[in-house]
Design a protein around this motif. Structure first.
Motif, PDB file in Angstrom:
ATOM      1  N   VAL A   1       4.982  -2.436   9.668  1.00 32.89           N
ATOM      2  CA  VAL A   1       5.957  -3.443   9.271  1.00 32.89           C
ATOM      3  C   VAL A   1       6.152  -4.369  10.457  1.00 32.89           C
ATOM      4  O   VAL A   1       6.409  -3.925  11.577  1.00 32.89           O
TER       5      VAL A   1
ATOM      6  N   ALA B   1      11.212  -8.941   7.362  1.00 32.52           N
ATOM      7  CA  ALA B   1      10.141  -7.957   7.512  1.00 32.52           C
ATOM      8  C   ALA B   1       9.000  -8.280   6.566  1.00 32.52           C
ATOM      9  O   ALA B   1       9.224  -8.743   5.445  1.00 32.52           O
TER      10      ALA B   1
ATOM     11  N   CYS C   1       4.982  -6.589   5.370  1.00 29.32           N
ATOM     12  CA  CYS C   1       4.079  -5.450   5.440  1.00 29.32           C
ATOM     13  C   CYS C   1       2.860  -5.764   4.578  1.00 29.32           C
ATOM     14  O   CYS C   1       2.988  -5.901   3.357  1.00 29.32           O
TER      15      CYS C   1
ATOM     16  N   LEU D   1       7.291  -6.003  -0.374  1.00 28.56           N
ATOM     17  CA  LEU D   1       8.460  -5.777   0.484  1.00 28.56           C
ATOM     18  C   LEU D   1       9.258  -7.062   0.673  1.00 28.56           C
ATOM     19  O   LEU D   1       8.708  -8.104   1.009  1.00 28.56           O
TER      20      LEU D   1
ATOM     21  N   ALA E   1      13.862  -2.050   5.347  1.00 22.45           N
ATOM     22  CA  ALA E   1      12.407  -2.032   5.160  1.00 22.45           C
ATOM     23  C   ALA E   1      11.890  -0.604   4.999  1.00 22.45           C
ATOM     24  O   ALA E   1      11.099  -0.318   4.092  1.00 22.45           O
TER      25      ALA E   1
ATOM     26  N   ILE F   1      10.109   0.751   1.545  1.00 21.33           N
ATOM     27  CA  ILE F   1       8.719   1.210   1.564  1.00 21.33           C
ATOM     28  C   ILE F   1       8.618   2.671   1.142  1.00 21.33           C
ATOM     29  O   ILE F   1       7.735   3.050   0.371  1.00 21.33           O
TER      30      ILE F   1
ATOM     31  N   ASP G   1       6.519   0.175  13.431  1.00 23.21           N
ATOM     32  CA  ASP G   1       7.286  -1.066  13.532  1.00 23.21           C
ATOM     33  C   ASP G   1       6.703  -1.946  14.634  1.00 23.21           C
ATOM     34  O   ASP G   1       6.377  -1.471  15.717  1.00 23.21           O
TER      35      ASP G   1
END
Length: 68
Positions: free
Chosen positions: A6, A17, A19, A25, A39, A43, A56
């Motif tokens: 992410v 964010a 992804c 997302l 996030a 997910i 991250d």
């Protein structure tokens, strides 16, 4: 085990964010910790993988100054 990354971007005091493994997302907030939490929860709910690993990555977006 599934691993996703992410990426967090900040623009004008607002974090969002992204992804690539989960393009659906949608997460954003003024507080980075809140965005990370949102996030991760989104997910985990979407992928439903008990062995999911989330990496991250905070992306430094350089500020752009307008010409004078």
């Amino acid at each position: 085990m599934t691993t996703v990354t992410v990426r967090y971007y900040s623009r004008e005091g607002y974090w969002h964010a992204e992804c690539s493994e989960v393009p659906e997302l949608v997460a954003g907030d003024r507080d980075l910790d809140a965005v990370v939490s949102l996030a991760h929860a989104a997910i985990r709910d979407f992928l439903d993988d008990p062995e999911l690993s989330i990496r991250d990555d905070i992306v430094n977006v350089p500020s752009r100054r307008l010409p004078r």
